[in-house]
Write a protein that holds these residues in place. Structure first.
Motif, PDB file in Angstrom:
ATOM      1  N   UNK A   1      -6.973   3.362   9.303  1.00 26.22           N
ATOM      2  CA  UNK A   1      -5.681   3.492   9.968  1.00 26.22           C
ATOM      3  C   UNK A   1      -5.898   3.729  11.459  1.00 26.22           C
ATOM      4  N   UNK A   2      -5.128   3.038  12.292  1.00 33.13           N
ATOM      5  CA  UNK A   2      -5.205   3.184  13.740  1.00 33.13           C
ATOM      6  C   UNK A   2      -4.482   4.468  14.159  1.00 33.13           C
ATOM      7  N   UNK A   3      -5.244   5.447  14.655  1.00 33.83           N
ATOM      8  CA  UNK A   3      -4.667   6.742  15.031  1.00 33.83           C
ATOM      9  C   UNK A   3      -3.752   6.604  16.234  1.00 33.83           C
ATOM     10  N   UNK A   4      -4.138   5.762  17.210  1.00 32.43           N
ATOM     11  CA  UNK A   4      -3.327   5.631  18.415  1.00 32.43           C
ATOM     12  C   UNK A   4      -1.937   5.066  18.113  1.00 32.43           C
ATOM     13  N   UNK A   5      -1.856   4.165  17.139  1.00 31.61           N
ATOM     14  CA  UNK A   5      -0.546   3.601  16.804  1.00 31.61           C
ATOM     15  C   UNK A   5       0.331   4.617  16.083  1.00 31.61           C
ATOM     16  N   UNK A   6      -0.281   5.540  15.348  1.00 30.40           N
ATOM     17  CA  UNK A   6       0.502   6.625  14.742  1.00 30.40           C
ATOM     18  C   UNK A   6       1.082   7.500  15.843  1.00 30.40           C
ATOM     19  N   UNK A   7       0.272   7.803  16.854  1.00 24.91           N
ATOM     20  CA  UNK A   7       0.774   8.595  17.969  1.00 24.91           C
ATOM     21  C   UNK A   7       1.934   7.930  18.677  1.00 24.91           C
ATOM     22  N   UNK A   8       1.899   6.598  18.763  1.00 20.28           N
ATOM     23  CA  UNK A   8       2.981   5.872  19.434  1.00 20.28           C
ATOM     24  C   UNK A   8       4.300   5.995  18.670  1.00 20.28           C
ATOM     25  N   UNK A   9       4.237   6.192  17.350  1.00 19.80           N
ATOM     26  CA  UNK A   9       5.468   6.432  16.584  1.00 19.80           C
ATOM     27  C   UNK A   9       6.190   7.656  17.125  1.00 19.80           C
TER      28      UNK A   9
ATOM     29  N   UNK B   1       0.826  -1.204   0.000  1.00 21.98           N
ATOM     30  CA  UNK B   1       0.000   0.000   0.000  1.00 21.98           C
ATOM     31  C   UNK B   1       0.861   1.255   0.000  1.00 21.98           C
ATOM     32  N   UNK B   2       0.627   2.122   0.974  1.00 26.57           N
ATOM     33  CA  UNK B   2       1.464   3.326   1.063  1.00 26.57           C
ATOM     34  C   UNK B   2       2.874   2.996   1.520  1.00 26.57           C
ATOM     35  N   UNK B   3       3.055   1.841   2.172  1.00 26.19           N
ATOM     36  CA  UNK B   3       4.319   1.405   2.757  1.00 26.19           C
ATOM     37  C   UNK B   3       4.707   2.244   3.961  1.00 26.19           C
ATOM     38  N   UNK B   4       3.772   3.036   4.497  1.00 28.17           N
ATOM     39  CA  UNK B   4       4.012   3.790   5.716  1.00 28.17           C
ATOM     40  C   UNK B   4       3.841   2.879   6.933  1.00 28.17           C
ATOM     41  N   UNK B   5       4.459   3.204   8.064  1.00 27.06           N
ATOM     42  CA  UNK B   5       4.342   2.355   9.262  1.00 27.06           C
ATOM     43  C   UNK B   5       3.002   2.565   9.966  1.00 27.06           C
ATOM     44  N   UNK B   6       1.941   2.056   9.364  1.00 26.25           N
ATOM     45  CA  UNK B   6       0.588   2.250   9.890  1.00 26.25           C
ATOM     46  C   UNK B   6      -0.063   0.912  10.208  1.00 26.25           C
ATOM     47  N   UNK B   7      -0.705   0.837  11.374  1.00 25.89           N
ATOM     48  CA  UNK B   7      -1.521  -0.324  11.728  1.00 25.89           C
ATOM     49  C   UNK B   7      -2.914  -0.107  11.162  1.00 25.89           C
ATOM     50  N   UNK B   8      -3.432  -1.087  10.433  1.00 26.00           N
ATOM     51  CA  UNK B   8      -4.787  -0.999   9.866  1.00 26.00           C
ATOM     52  C   UNK B   8      -5.711  -1.790  10.782  1.00 26.00           C
ATOM     53  N   UNK B   9      -6.541  -1.079  11.538  1.00 23.20           N
ATOM     54  CA  UNK B   9      -7.379  -1.731  12.541  1.00 23.20           C
ATOM     55  C   UNK B   9      -8.855  -1.542  12.290  1.00 23.20           C
TER      56      UNK B   9
END
Length: 524
Positions: free
Chosen positions: A342-350, A88-96
């Protein structure tokens, strides 16, 4: 006193966020990467458990059904996360799982043809099949918009001014899942919030053998402490005579997941039976797919920033939306009782860990798949009270929202036009969904209340989403209000080089497909 120099007053705009220890394509040592992947897995459990816990009892399902849905949702989360980070985008995103699908799903649950079924388990299965059918049909929206590159064409109307409210409200718009939930059990919510802030910010410079262990694993350390504290309160009988709602939010033994979970169970397609299809249900579900598309668009841009990557070009963004559509299709086929976003909380954890590595997220996907099949072990972690997750959300959602605001550095905020667009779209993006939410609580139905149920669900779903409202307001104003004379104020000269894959040499480093697949799918 010497006069202050201009460069000492302002800070130059920066394409990539600085200060991260590992960016999108740099990897921590394997031991650290595995531990960080487990931390992302733990964080992803909040939504994966909460959505089935809310919906399954309404459908007539028992604890065993709830466990199977949680396992299935975790399994699909892992699969979709791997697909998105690889192709996909290949970004470090969790799809939840996504709360955007709640309105049409609850409408299906209350459909008269299903509520009249007397046997609870049969009603659960029939409702699940109806939800599956609607999600399968609706997934075609993102698949078509993404892989046809139509979303890439649409995204060319976006500018930094137009995207600031959208990205900011992917975080701010989730405020009702933060402290209002913490308030349901302040004795464990407040300590978790305070400890997480202390560990992740005030003690971040503490090192063990030159490794910032507290900063990297602030979430796990705080969670273990507060979870143990909550277990002591539960075992000591502190909640024995408290109201049922308080016990549900505070006790560590109320989810019944561990006792109901099988030791080994592998989810598979159509495990609940053949899906049933209804045009009205499918059309209403399409609104949720549109909302998921908008929220994920903002989330992808936030993830790129927190992974120290450049903004994803329209071609890459559209490719990611197409694969997210495949993820929603898989959710429908397996029966997760939710779509995907996309899981917003996992982006914040980055940002909290300062590790934006793609490999870490792929490892977390492996944990999701592994523990979804080993039911007892997964259920142990899934029994964490949701109040603990809500306390962490207060920090992580706010961090993602601030990333959206950081895009203002590329615009002229001395322009009254930009101030008007930003302020109005942010305010309406919060105010309109809050009106729809309050109206629904008081009247037990949304403001859109006609004889056409599918139409009601469509409008109510659209206007309950803060990023969706912000996008409609901001992009409309930005492309109609003095748009020809204000290109520089809008940040378009900076934005232009990210409008094509070859516009910036760094795009190839961050977004090229693996296994030399760009030969078959050349970027535009």
């Amino acid at each position: 006193m010497d006069p202050v120099k201009p460069e000492e007053i302002s800070h130059p705009p920066m394409d990539q966020l600085q200060g991260l220890e590992y960016c999108i394509d740099s990897n921590p040592p394997w031991g650290e990467a595995i531990a960080l992947g487990f931390e992302h897995y733990i964080l992803a459990l909040g939504t994966a458990v909460m959505i089935p816990s809310l919906l399954v009892p309404m459908m007539g399902g028992d604890d065993g059904d709830k466990v199977r849905v949680v396992q299935t949702l975790l399994f699909i989360q892992g699969v979709n996360t791997l697909l998105q980070t690889l192709f996909g985008t290949r970004l470090p995103t969790v799809i939840g799982g996504s709360y955007a699908f709640m309105v049409p799903i609850i409408s299906i649950i209350h459909d008269s043809s299903l509520t009249r079924i007397e046997d609870p388990h049969l009603r659960f299965l029939s409702t699940m099949r109806a939800v599956q059918g609607a999600i399968i049909v609706a997934s075609s929206v993102q698949i078509i918009l993404g892989f046809s590159q139509m979303w890439a064409i649409c995204s060319r109307f976006f500018s930094p001014v137009g995207m600031v409210p959208v990205i900011a409200l992917t975080g701010f718009g989730l405020f009702n899942r933060g402290f209002p939930v913490v308030g349901n059990c302040v004795e464990i919510g407040i300590p978790m919030l305070i400890l997480f802030v202390i560990f992740s910010q005030y003690l971040k410079n503490f090192q063990f053998r030159q490794f910032p262990v507290i900063e990297r694993f602030a979430l796990i350390i705080a969670l273990v402490v507060v979870w143990a504290y909550a277990h002591v309160l539960t075992a000591s009988g502190a909640y024995k005579h408290r109201p049922e709602q308080t016990q549900l939010n505070c006790r560590t033994d109320m989810s019944n997941l561990i006792s109901s979970a099988p030791w080994i169970k592998i989810p598979y397609p159509l495990q609940w039976g053949a899906p049933s299809f209804d045009a009205g249900h499918a059309f209403a579900m399409m609104a949720s797919v549109f909302v998921s598309l908008i929220e994920s668009t903002g989330a992808f841009k936030a993830a790129a920033r927190l992974a120290s990557a450049t903004p994803p070009p329209p071609h890459v963004l559209s490719r990611g939306i197409g694969w997210q559509g495949i993820g929603i299709l898989l959710s429908g086929l397996f029966g997760t009782l939710s779509g995907s976003s996309v899981s917003i909380e996992n982006i914040g954890l980055l940002g909290s860990t300062r590790v934006g590595s793609r490999r870490v997220i792929q490892i977390s996907a492996g944990f999701m798949i592994f523990f979804s099949m080993l039911g007892k072990f997964g259920a142990l972690f899934a029994s964490i009270p949701f109040t603990i997750f809500a306390a962490v959300y207060c920090v992580l959602f706010g961090l993602v929202a601030s990333v959206g605001l950081s895009f203002l550095q590329f615009t002229n905020m001395n322009s009254l036009r930009n101030l008007f667009i930003t302020g109005v779209s942010l305010f309406l993006g919060l105010s309109i969904p809050e009106y729809f939410r309050d109206f629904s609580v008081k009247a037990l139905h949304g403001p859109a209340h006609t004889n056409a149920g599918w139409f009601n669900d469509f409008l109510n779903t659209i206007f309950l989403s803060s990023p969706m409202v912000a996008l409609m307001v901001a992009v409309f104003l930005d492309n109609t209000l003095d748009y020809k004379e204000t290109a520089r104020d809008r940040g378009l000269p900076w934005w232009a080089k990210f409008r094509t894959f070859k516009g910036d040499s760094r795009n190839e480093e961050f977004y090229t497909l693996p296994f030399n697949l760009n030969r078959f799918f050349p970027p535009s």
